[in-house]
Design a protein around this motif. Sequence first.
Motif: not given
Length: 300
Positions: A100-123
Amino acid sequence: MSETWVDKVRAKVGTKKDLVRSGLAEFIGTFVLVLVINSVVAQQILPKNGTGNALIGVNVGVGLGIFFGVALSAKASGGHINPAVTIAFLVIQQIKPVKALVYIVAQTLGAFFGAVVTYLVYYNAINAFDGGRHQVIGTKATAGIFASYPAPHLGTVNGLFDQVVGAAVFVLIILHVVDRRSGYPGWAQPAVIGTGFVMIGTAFAYNAGYPLNPARDFAPRLFTLLAGYGGKTFSFNNYGWFWVPIVGPIIGGILGALIYNLFLGVHGHPAGDYEVVSTREVTVVTHNTNEKAAEHVVEA
């Protein structure tokens, strides 16, 4: 057939460790989820002259994001892509604490980089919209592309209740879909879960945009803080909001899991007395047989 470069790379860097495979799957599933959700919202906020996505288009886009996020990660990890779902499954003892801990860390990192890429696409589009002055509130605000902010009418207590109820309904749907007794084939489960979230969006979007996912809201919010939106990303409403899409979905997810098990999960099925008792592999117990089926679960 000759060995391809993919086969060679797989032989050198591929892992058979379940925790690593599951973590990578949760990362990429949540990455796709947040990239799609943030991009869908960007196309609602940024276009001028009323040409952006209507709310129903946002709901459908979010549902499709969940569909493909779950589908990508389901085989390796079960496709939680939402800490509220993972914690709910932990409470009902369908996942071990370390995983569960591994899942939560991975989910948080995935969400962060998803936001990063969105920002770059719509910069360029974001800068054209707000003139490079990234704002949290106001007519030129773009922080809402990445994280949730409540409607002016919404108070903290009502907002918390909104998140609890929405997440409870979502986890209730998930448990219904992954319960072997419901009869959904594995390939259809991501689509049904995504469709369920479209329904939730049409019912609960008015107050705060139905984030219902701590990783999906917190990680992009953290990104906007680092990207120049300022401390208002967390101090908005006198620090009375940022924690609501974190705490509310967790409470709601646990509540939804308990409600499902109380009203449906612990009761026998007329055709076979099934019982769901494990996590990534859902153990289905009948009168005379034990069967295992891969579970597919998510979120927003």
